[in-house]
Structure formats: C-alpha cells, structure tokens
Design an enzyme around this catalytic site. Sequence first.
Site, PDB file in Angstrom:
ATOM      1  CE  LYS A   1     -22.314 -25.439  27.154  1.00 47.21           C
ATOM      2  NZ  LYS A   1     -21.644 -25.075  25.877  1.00 47.21           N
TER       3      LYS A   1
ATOM      4  CD  GLU B   1     -22.344 -21.856  23.483  1.00 49.41           C
ATOM      5  OE1 GLU B   1     -21.792 -22.311  24.493  1.00 49.41           O
ATOM      6  OE2 GLU B   1     -22.622 -22.564  22.486  1.00 49.41           O
TER       7      GLU B   1
ATOM      8  CB  CYS C   1     -24.375 -24.912  23.498  1.00 52.61           C
ATOM      9  SG  CYS C   1     -23.866 -25.644  21.906  1.00 52.61           S
TER      10      CYS C   1
END
Length: 306
Positions: free
Chosen positions: A127, A54, A164
């Site tokens: 995300k 990331e 993540c």
Amino acid sequence: MAEHPVHLAATPRPVRVAAIQMSCGWDAAANIAAAETLVREAAGRGAQIILLPELFETPYFCIEQDARHLRLASAVEDNRAVRHFSAVARELGVVLPISFFERAGAAYFNSIAVLDADGARLGVYRKSHIPNGPGYQEKNYFSPGDTGFKVWHTRYARLGIGICWDQWFPEAARAMVLQGAELLLYPTAIGTEPPPALPVDSRAHWQRTQQGHAAANLTPLIAANRYGLERSLQDPEGLYIRFYGSSFITDALGAKIAEAGESGDAVLTADFDLDQTASLRDNWFVFRDRRPELYGALVTYDGRTR
C-alpha cells in the site's frame, strides 16, 4: 472489381468478476473459512477474478495504537491466508488478490499477494498511501509501500490493484491504467469516523470518488469492503467504527452495476468484455490527448513547477 472495406472486429474477451463483502472477528481461522465459503460461492456463479476485503484475517486493528498488534504480521511465504488461498485458487481456477499484514525484515507493510488461477503467487503490492487519523492509525503499523503501482498479468485480465486509502488518489488509478490495467480493484476497510469526532458518513463520497476513477479511465472498478461494528481492545466502549459495507462494481463509465447493502455478507458479480472496454477507451481519446509535459505540479508536494 471494387474492393470492399475491411472491418476490424474485436474478438470478445469476456470475464466475470466478483466482490466479496464480509465481517471479521478475532478468530483468524474462522475468518479464512468464511472467506473461502464466499469465494466458492462466487466461483460457483462463474466468477474468474474474486476480490476479498482489506486485512480480512482480523478486525481492523488500526483503529488504535497498540504494539501488540504487530504480532499479527508475517512474511508473505508464512501468511496463513496466502497459503490457504493459493490452494483454493488452484482448485477453482480463479484469480485471488489476498490482503495481509506483511512483515519484511524489520519493516511492516499493508500488502496484497496476487494469486493467479493456477495458485502461483505473482508477487506483492504494498500500500502506497498510509492514512493516519482517528480510528485509522495506519502509520503506527505500516511503512509506505515501496513497490510502486503495478499491473498484474493474470490468466483472465491485466489487473491494477490499490488498497483502501490508495483509492482516494486519482494518480494511482491513472498510473495503473497507463501501464495496461484492464480492471481496477480496491480491497477496503472503511466506515464511520469514531468518537469523539462528530459522526461522519463518507460512504457516498467514497463510492463517488472511485466511480470517478472508473469514468476518467474508462475502466471497470471493483471495491470490496467489510461491514459491522468493531471496537478497540484498549477502549471498547469509547472507540469503535461501524464499517459501511456497500461494496460495489462499476462499469467502464463509472455507473454502479452491482452494490451490496450496508450490512450482511454479499457476493457481487459482473460481466465485462475486455476488448469492448478497450475499444471504448480508444474511442474516447483521453489517453491520446494527455499532456504529460504540463503535469509537473503533480510530482511536487507544493504544486509549484520548477
């Protein structure tokens, strides 16, 4: 004449995947060059789908709240790493999901551009789950993603990709596999909780959570993390994170089959037969036996069905 039973044998669909582990400094060009070296190593070992960590263009700037870091964002078509790795993907014939800090109009997102093996950009995932805690001040920079969970039909496999904090939510993994994902990919930046908190080492918990996603969905999973000590620009002596490294790949039953150390560059590879894992999913019946009509609590904040 007696008829012989017909046996329907699956045609093998082999794929080799790779997870890249690296450290990141403030020289973006150097980070991109280091990432390319590791990508080329993975491709040289036969990897067809290669996952980088990331936000690998810079240190993890979300360690602090500092508006200067907003200058790091760019539109997807202008992002240096996306442009650079589009050419690399095309040259090597590999699939590359590229994490980057996206600016879209007045909004900012933590995003992934998915590059197919011909270098074409298939689209962007933003995300969905944005954390906010000591050392992980992402809500200061990123809006919650508005793309929803997607499955990417690449040359070699159908990919479900989270970023993540997304990896702590079983709903995300299940949604992607329900949409047809054959592999789950999670680029990551995770390490110890920074001072003044008590030391918290969630490395094993982080891995076990994702191993559970793989096992529950009978789908292999690839997680790529950074490593190294990174410090705040505002308070370099008082605020820092030691990133875990420990990138890993699981099989469809959740067992780790490749794992990097807690420090050091690494290229992990693993081979899967996608038809074999599809057959495994079919024969465990966890999707046949789902009861969506009973899961209403999952689409509420307070758990009450109405």
